[in-house]
Motif scaffolding. Structure first.
Motif, PDB file in Angstrom:
ATOM      1  N   LEU A 393       0.468  -1.395  -0.269  1.00  0.00           N
ATOM      2  CA  LEU A 393      -0.059  -0.421  -0.112  1.00  0.00           C
ATOM      3  C   LEU A 393       0.955   1.428  -0.239  1.00  0.00           C
ATOM      4  N   ALA A 394       1.994   0.843   1.157  1.00  0.00           N
ATOM      5  CA  ALA A 394       2.877   2.142   0.185  1.00  0.00           C
ATOM      6  C   ALA A 394       2.847   2.652  -0.494  1.00  0.00           C
ATOM      7  N   GLU A 395       3.763   1.478  -1.335  1.00  0.00           N
ATOM      8  CA  GLU A 395       4.437   1.784  -2.897  1.00  0.00           C
ATOM      9  C   GLU A 395       4.117   1.829  -3.796  1.00  0.00           C
ATOM     10  N   MET A 396       2.217   2.011  -3.393  1.00  0.00           N
ATOM     11  CA  MET A 396       1.208   2.224  -4.412  1.00  0.00           C
ATOM     12  C   MET A 396       1.457   3.514  -4.230  1.00  0.00           C
ATOM     13  N   PHE A 397       0.734   4.311  -2.294  1.00  0.00           N
ATOM     14  CA  PHE A 397       0.760   5.842  -2.119  1.00  0.00           C
ATOM     15  C   PHE A 397       1.872   6.703  -2.994  1.00  0.00           C
ATOM     16  N   ALA A 398       2.934   6.073  -3.100  1.00  0.00           N
ATOM     17  CA  ALA A 398       4.285   6.761  -3.296  1.00  0.00           C
ATOM     18  C   ALA A 398       4.427   6.560  -5.142  1.00  0.00           C
ATOM     19  N   ALA A 399       3.606   5.246  -5.487  1.00  0.00           N
ATOM     20  CA  ALA A 399       3.534   5.752  -6.964  1.00  0.00           C
ATOM     21  C   ALA A 399       2.395   6.551  -7.726  1.00  0.00           C
ATOM     22  N   GLY A 400       1.962   7.100  -6.859  1.00  0.00           N
ATOM     23  CA  GLY A 400       0.939   7.770  -6.812  1.00  0.00           C
ATOM     24  C   GLY A 400      -0.753   7.363  -7.408  1.00  0.00           C
ATOM     25  N   ASP A 401      -0.530   5.237  -7.392  1.00  0.00           N
ATOM     26  CA  ASP A 401      -1.408   4.582  -8.098  1.00  0.00           C
ATOM     27  C   ASP A 401      -2.974   4.700  -6.719  1.00  0.00           C
ATOM     28  N   ILE A 402      -2.481   5.188  -5.404  1.00  0.00           N
ATOM     29  CA  ILE A 402      -4.157   5.332  -4.415  1.00  0.00           C
ATOM     30  C   ILE A 402      -3.582   6.733  -3.962  1.00  0.00           C
ATOM     31  N   ASP A 403      -4.738   7.287  -3.747  1.00  0.00           N
ATOM     32  CA  ASP A 403      -5.131   8.731  -2.768  1.00  0.00           C
ATOM     33  C   ASP A 403      -5.041   8.237  -1.205  1.00  0.00           C
TER      34      ASP A 403
END
Length: 493
Positions: A393-403
């Motif tokens: 989840l943290a990696e997805m947020f860093a990549a801009g995939d989730i808010d």
């Protein structure tokens, strides 16, 4: 007139200001050490003939401070001297020592415009004139460059920590108790830790364990003796269970910086104790209802163990009033309001004799259960999966995939799952912690209330076998103790 003006300008009253920013381990601060900064600034003042009215140094102020955060007390002192007309110049090794961020620079511009203060740096040619557009431009360019260097340094530090987390290798600044620097066990210390985990979960005080370690010469890696507080700190280290952690300084809304540590997965070193045992101890030591006894030796066998049947408060040891012969004896008294009192020696004897009667049953019971071991394996797998989901989840947020909202919701669910899993692991581990009841009768016959180790051991056995011990009312005018005055609920072995 011109000569007098020139002379006055040459004889400025200067403040030497030095600031040391925190850096990653092994890197040198851009500003150099504080002694170098002061020496170079003093040399500049000597060359120009300026008198130094104050030398102000500041340690460990982050260059990445957010906008709106107040400057340090040291810098406020610099400003106060200038605004009060007690200084005409500020001298540093480099201009970037005077400001940490572009916003700090704008405050410095306002100070220069209001007071006409001269800014000088030992490693720069000439002075910085913030009263001119070109001077302000040069300063702003320097501030942006310094800010970029800070951000790049932070990025390097984060990447370095990430590589260490991914490798799982130990990264310890000093040798931790129980381990060598490379992660191998120092066996005498490791075995002491294993026994300490078992003892604490069985009810032995930290004070008694610390005393035993000091007697045996098991000192800390820094050569210090143990006490309850530093022993507690060592036992709560996740590394003992082979768990890797990542610590970083974070800034709170009020501007204060605190150190936050989080678990990042399994390390590649061998654990000293199982994760279940570690979780059980963390829960036990964190329990607000746990009677710590003030960190010292036990004064009574059942103090803090027996409860009042009326108000459920624990009993504490006290002394009776003097009788006609002027004698007093030990008593147990309800700590919630003296609901019930009872002679201590007969109660101690009654409880221990009842425990001895159960010794054979407990020693014959199996220490482990195959179903529990299988469940523990399942829980460890679930914990790993929940931790991996959290990282993803943290990696997805860093990549801009989730808010941010989705991140908070997902992290909250993962943390709730981890809390539940770790609580069950702690329960399973606690059930496996057992004590040897074989020598209880011998210990009771030779029990010495001046020796806290003997009291601790018998107390441990009582807590292991008894789920609850309650003191019952004796009735008006009854002074003697009978078995009906104590109600014991035994655990299922």
């Amino acid at each position: 007139m011109g000569k007098a003006t020139t002379s006055r300008r040459q004889a400025l009253r200067a403040i030497i200001y030095a600031r040391l920013s925190p850096t990653p381990r092994g890197e040198e601060s851009k500003g150099g050490n504080l002694t170098q900064q002061v020496e170079l600034s003093q040399s500049l003042c000597d060359r120009k003939g300026w008198s130094v009215v104050a030398t102000i140094v500041e340690k460990d102020t982050s260059a990445s401070t957010k906008r709106g955060t107040k400057r340090s007390a040291e810098w406020e002192r610099v400003k106060a001297l200038v605004e009060d007309g007690k200084a005409d110049a500020i001298v540093s090794r480099h201009y970037d020592r005077m400001y940490r961020t572009p916003w700090d620079l704008e405050d410095l511009v306002d100070l220069a415009e209001a007071t006409g203060v001269t800014l000088a740096a030992a490693q720069a040619q000439g002075v910085l004139d913030l009263s001119t557009p070109s001077g302000r431009l040069a300063a702003r360019i320097g501030a942006v460059v310094a800010r970029n260097e800070t951000e790049m340094r932070v990025e390097r530090q984060v990447l370095g920590h990430q590589r260490r987390r991914e490798s799982g290798r130990p990264f310890w600044s000093t040798r931790p108790f129980g381990f060598e620097r490379d992660g191998r066990h120092r066996e005498a210390e490791a075995e002491a830790l294993r026994q300490a985990y078992r003892d604490v979960l069985a009810g032995v005080t930290l004070w008694s364990i610390a005393k035993d370690w000091n007697t045996r010469g098991l000192l800390s890696p820094h050569g210090k003796e143990w006490c309850s507080s530093n022993l507690r700190s060592v036992l709560l280290k996740p590394r003992n269970a082979g768990i890797q952690t990542y610590s970083q300084w974070v800034e709170k809304p009020d501007g204060k910086r605190v150190r936050r540590t989080e678990e990042t997965g399994a390390g590649n070193w061998e654990a000293i104790v199982s994760e279940g045992i570690f979780r059980a101890l963390v829960r036990y030591l964190s329990d607000p209802e746990r009677n710590t006894g003030g960190g010292g030796k036990r004064k009574a066998l059942l103090s803090g163990v027996v409860r009042c049947s009326k108000c459920q408060a624990v009993v504490t040891q006290g002394w009776s009033k003097k009788n006609a012969a002027g004698e007093r004896y030990r008593i147990y008294t309800c700590s919630g309001g003296r609901c019930i009192t009872c002679p201590a020696d007969p109660l101690d004897s009654f409880v221990v004799r009842k425990v001895i009667d159960r010794a054979e049953e407990w020693n014959a019971a199996p220490a482990t259960d195959a179903a529990d071991e299988e469940r523990e394996t399942e829980l460890l797998a679930e914990e790993t999966a929940a931790s991996e989901r959290r990282t993803a989840l943290a990696e997805m947020f860093a990549a801009g995939d989730i808010d941010a909202s989705t991140l908070r919701t997902g992290i909250g669910r993962c943390d709730a799952d981890l809390t539940k899993i770790r609580a069950e692991l702690a329960d399973l581990a606690s059930q496996r912690v057992r004590v040897d009841l074989g020598d209880v009768e011998y210990l009771w016959e030779d029990l010495d209330y001046e020796d806290p180790d003997r009291i601790d051991y018998v107390r441990t056995v009582v807590m292991q076998v008894c789920e609850r011990v309650e003191l019952m009312p004796r009735g008006r005018g009854v002074r003697s103790f009978k078995g009906e005055h104590c109600r014991i609920t035994f655990r299922n072995p």
